[in-house]
Design a protein around this motif. Structure first.
Motif, PDB file in Angstrom:
ATOM      1  N   MET A 250      82.147  13.237  -5.841  1.00 36.43           N
ATOM      2  CA  MET A 250      81.140  14.310  -5.763  1.00 36.43           C
ATOM      3  C   MET A 250      81.644  15.470  -4.910  1.00 36.43           C
ATOM      4  O   MET A 250      80.848  16.200  -4.332  1.00 36.43           O
ATOM      5  N   GLU A 251      82.973  15.625  -4.840  1.00 42.00           N
ATOM      6  CA  GLU A 251      83.573  16.647  -3.976  1.00 42.00           C
ATOM      7  C   GLU A 251      83.025  18.048  -4.216  1.00 42.00           C
ATOM      8  O   GLU A 251      82.918  18.853  -3.298  1.00 42.00           O
ATOM      9  N   ASP A 252      82.671  18.334  -5.459  1.00 42.65           N
ATOM     10  CA  ASP A 252      82.154  19.671  -5.775  1.00 42.65           C
ATOM     11  C   ASP A 252      80.642  19.779  -5.535  1.00 42.65           C
ATOM     12  O   ASP A 252      80.061  20.812  -5.823  1.00 42.65           O
ATOM     13  N   ARG A 253      80.026  18.724  -5.024  1.00 46.88           N
ATOM     14  CA  ARG A 253      78.579  18.754  -4.792  1.00 46.88           C
ATOM     15  C   ARG A 253      78.268  18.264  -3.365  1.00 46.88           C
ATOM     16  O   ARG A 253      77.862  17.117  -3.159  1.00 46.88           O
ATOM     17  N   GLU A 254      78.424  19.162  -2.417  1.00 48.85           N
ATOM     18  CA  GLU A 254      78.169  18.794  -1.012  1.00 48.85           C
ATOM     19  C   GLU A 254      76.754  18.284  -0.801  1.00 48.85           C
ATOM     20  O   GLU A 254      76.512  17.416   0.038  1.00 48.85           O
ATOM     21  N   ASP A 255      75.797  18.861  -1.551  1.00 49.68           N
ATOM     22  CA  ASP A 255      74.402  18.418  -1.416  1.00 49.68           C
ATOM     23  C   ASP A 255      74.265  16.933  -1.771  1.00 49.68           C
ATOM     24  O   ASP A 255      73.629  16.166  -1.051  1.00 49.68           O
ATOM     25  N   LEU A 256      74.925  16.542  -2.868  1.00 45.56           N
ATOM     26  CA  LEU A 256      74.829  15.139  -3.277  1.00 45.56           C
ATOM     27  C   LEU A 256      75.589  14.229  -2.306  1.00 45.56           C
ATOM     28  O   LEU A 256      75.156  13.102  -2.023  1.00 45.56           O
ATOM     29  N   GLN A 257      76.702  14.719  -1.801  1.00 45.22           N
ATOM     30  CA  GLN A 257      77.448  13.922  -0.814  1.00 45.22           C
ATOM     31  C   GLN A 257      76.577  13.629   0.410  1.00 45.22           C
ATOM     32  O   GLN A 257      76.522  12.508   0.908  1.00 45.22           O
ATOM     33  N   GLY A 258      75.884  14.672   0.887  1.00 41.78           N
ATOM     34  CA  GLY A 258      75.017  14.503   2.058  1.00 41.78           C
ATOM     35  C   GLY A 258      73.917  13.487   1.789  1.00 41.78           C
ATOM     36  O   GLY A 258      73.654  12.592   2.597  1.00 41.78           O
ATOM     37  N   LEU A 259      73.286  13.619   0.643  1.00 35.21           N
ATOM     38  CA  LEU A 259      72.227  12.680   0.274  1.00 35.21           C
ATOM     39  C   LEU A 259      72.765  11.266   0.121  1.00 35.21           C
ATOM     40  O   LEU A 259      72.148  10.305   0.565  1.00 35.21           O
TER      41      LEU A 259
ATOM     42  N   GLY B 266      66.738  19.189  -3.333  1.00 36.14           N
ATOM     43  CA  GLY B 266      67.445  18.825  -4.563  1.00 36.14           C
ATOM     44  C   GLY B 266      66.557  19.048  -5.783  1.00 36.14           C
ATOM     45  O   GLY B 266      66.990  19.570  -6.801  1.00 36.14           O
ATOM     46  N   ILE B 267      65.295  18.684  -5.654  1.00 37.32           N
ATOM     47  CA  ILE B 267      64.343  18.858  -6.754  1.00 37.32           C
ATOM     48  C   ILE B 267      64.075  20.336  -6.999  1.00 37.32           C
ATOM     49  O   ILE B 267      63.994  20.777  -8.138  1.00 37.32           O
ATOM     50  N   ASN B 268      63.957  21.089  -5.932  1.00 38.61           N
ATOM     51  CA  ASN B 268      63.632  22.512  -6.063  1.00 38.61           C
ATOM     52  C   ASN B 268      64.445  23.340  -5.080  1.00 38.61           C
ATOM     53  O   ASN B 268      64.040  23.542  -3.940  1.00 38.61           O
ATOM     54  N   PRO B 269      65.600  23.854  -5.530  1.00 38.44           N
ATOM     55  CA  PRO B 269      66.497  24.580  -4.624  1.00 38.44           C
ATOM     56  C   PRO B 269      65.866  25.865  -4.069  1.00 38.44           C
ATOM     57  O   PRO B 269      66.382  26.433  -3.114  1.00 38.44           O
ATOM     58  N   HIS B 270      64.742  26.293  -4.668  1.00 38.80           N
ATOM     59  CA  HIS B 270      64.109  27.532  -4.192  1.00 38.80           C
ATOM     60  C   HIS B 270      63.215  27.312  -2.982  1.00 38.80           C
ATOM     61  O   HIS B 270      62.669  28.269  -2.438  1.00 38.80           O
ATOM     62  N   ILE B 271      63.033  26.046  -2.583  1.00 44.10           N
ATOM     63  CA  ILE B 271      62.188  25.779  -1.421  1.00 44.10           C
ATOM     64  C   ILE B 271      62.851  26.349  -0.176  1.00 44.10           C
ATOM     65  O   ILE B 271      64.009  26.069   0.116  1.00 44.10           O
ATOM     66  N   GLU B 272      62.101  27.158   0.539  1.00 40.44           N
ATOM     67  CA  GLU B 272      62.620  27.650   1.819  1.00 40.44           C
ATOM     68  C   GLU B 272      62.595  26.496   2.817  1.00 40.44           C
ATOM     69  O   GLU B 272      61.987  25.470   2.585  1.00 40.44           O
TER      70      GLU B 272
END
Lengths: 275, 275
Positions: A250-259, B266-272
């Motif tokens: 998931m190297e290109d998806r830091e958000d998923l790595q964190g999760l 992740g569900i809604n990237p627009h959430i502040e």
């Protein structure tokens, strides 16, 4: 009492129940269809969004409106299924001058006290389910959590709930908040995990439906054993080798790595920091 | 060819298939039971943990051992279902001097190349499912992902797989890694979400089983619509009011608050950023 009979100290409704829906979203749509199916008359449908009001009005074959001033007094029960942010304001407007009616909202996280000081007979009617406009649900199996401001009101709400569901549970506003929070974890976050799986598969040319037997079994398991006992996978095994490999994928998806790291740590707090 | 017949260029197996299981964990247990049920002879069961070896050996009514040196050569196929960290070492030990046998591993994240240079006939047999020792599964519906080092080997593996499953799919090691990663999201992380919901409910005296109809519907939905279309809840609605309220309910659990924020984003990237 006949099944169409609702009684308060001061008023009596006999015969067919009449309900007006305030809101025409996913929940209102499925609730309206289920109520209509068991013989409840849907009196009017209100939504500030014309497309939603029209669509649900036509679906239920009843009057629809976008101007709250045009709401009439024909209904016995007014059910609010709207965004939490507009609920309080709408309650004030709709309850005014309708002291003989019963008012309910369907929001998991909003307290019953929204109605306080605004009307006499009120309560909460929270059917805990994930609703979509286009996918019908069988209301029978949906637990409906109710709350009310008096014993007589509760009796009326319970009878309404039992018309469509086999499982009606009284729950306070304070407890209902935790119920709703749990539902977000068990349904919304779960569905997001499916969504991530679907993206990863699609990106590698594998159809999502190969995942369905696994998903079905994951669900089936927790009907029989607790989620804690049912836990499998690299995190609970403490398999750092697999976890580090998967993080690299998931190297290109830091958000998923964190999760991935946080969820793994949630499953197994003994996991050291991964590479 | 008869159903018990496996052929390689140099060797032939005719009659009953004989399988030895290396490993006696959840997967080995369920696989062993399923193979036995369709008439495959389980020749031996090895595990370095005596309790596991004994328990599965007795369950399958066959010889069990904890000393790898006592493995005999009677089996046609040796299936490795062990922790990834010990797989390579075990492969070297078991394959030595058994060049006429077929060797398979069942690991989602390990490449087939583990076997390279160590033996002649090898492959991967990955039944994608969440296995527990105590909960039986119906193997028929489990997709089995196979890979092999030659066309002849593939034919043998495919026939073994079709003995227990209706869905057999050829997949490379590189693709299988993403499949396994997706399975972690769709199953292990999903189950963790159930676990959090269960904890929250139990803490507030609400039985977990009220959540089951919601969980069932969440699963049912993605059989019909994509997870993206199926998404509901405060995050996708952008309902910051509910989200902030729910974060407060988890004040004593910073770990859950962090996860809640990341999953919502992740569900809604627009959430502040939430409060």
């Amino acid at each position: 009492m006949s099944s169409g009979h609702i009684s308060f100290k001061s008023i009596k409704f006999v015969g067919m129940m009449k309900v007006t829906l305030i809101g025409a979203g996913n929940l209102a749509t499925q609730l309206g269809k289920s109520l209509k199916k068991v013989g409840v008359i849907i009196s009017q449908v209100y939504s500030r969004t014309e497309a939603s009001a029209k669509s649900l009005g036509e679906l239920l074959d009843t009057e629809w409106l976008t101007d709250i001033a045009k709401l009439h007094d024909e209904a016995d029960i007014y059910i609010f299924s709207v965004k939490d942010s507009v609920l309080c304001e709408l309650i004030s407007e709709v309850c005014k001058g309708r002291g003989d009616k019963l008012f309910l909202h369907t929001a998991g996280s909003m307290p019953m006290s929204c109605f306080e000081g605004k009307t006499k007979h009120y309560g909460v009617f929270y059917p805990m389910q994930t609703f979509s406009k286009t996918k019908d649900v069988n209301f029978e199996n949906i637990p409906v959590f109710i709350e009310s401001n008096s014993i007589e009101t509760e009796d009326a709400i319970r009878r309404l709930a039992y018309k469509i569901s086999k499982r009606v549970i009284t729950l306070s506003s304070a407890e209902r908040k935790y119920l709703h929070l749990s539902a977000v974890w068990a349904c919304n976050f779960t569905n997001y995990c499916y969504s991530v799986a679907s993206d990863l598969l699609t990106q590698h040319g594998i159809p999502f439906d190969v995942m369905l037997p696994l998903i079905d079994e994951t669900t089936d398991k927790i009907h029989k054993i607790s989620p804690k006992e049912a836990q499998t996978g690299p995190a609970v095994r403490g398999d750092r080798n697999v976890m580090n490999q998967q993080l690299k994928l998931m190297e290109d998806r830091e958000d998923l790595q964190g999760l991935y790291q946080m969820l793994s740590k949630g499953i197994n707090p003994h996991i050291e920091t991964l590479d």
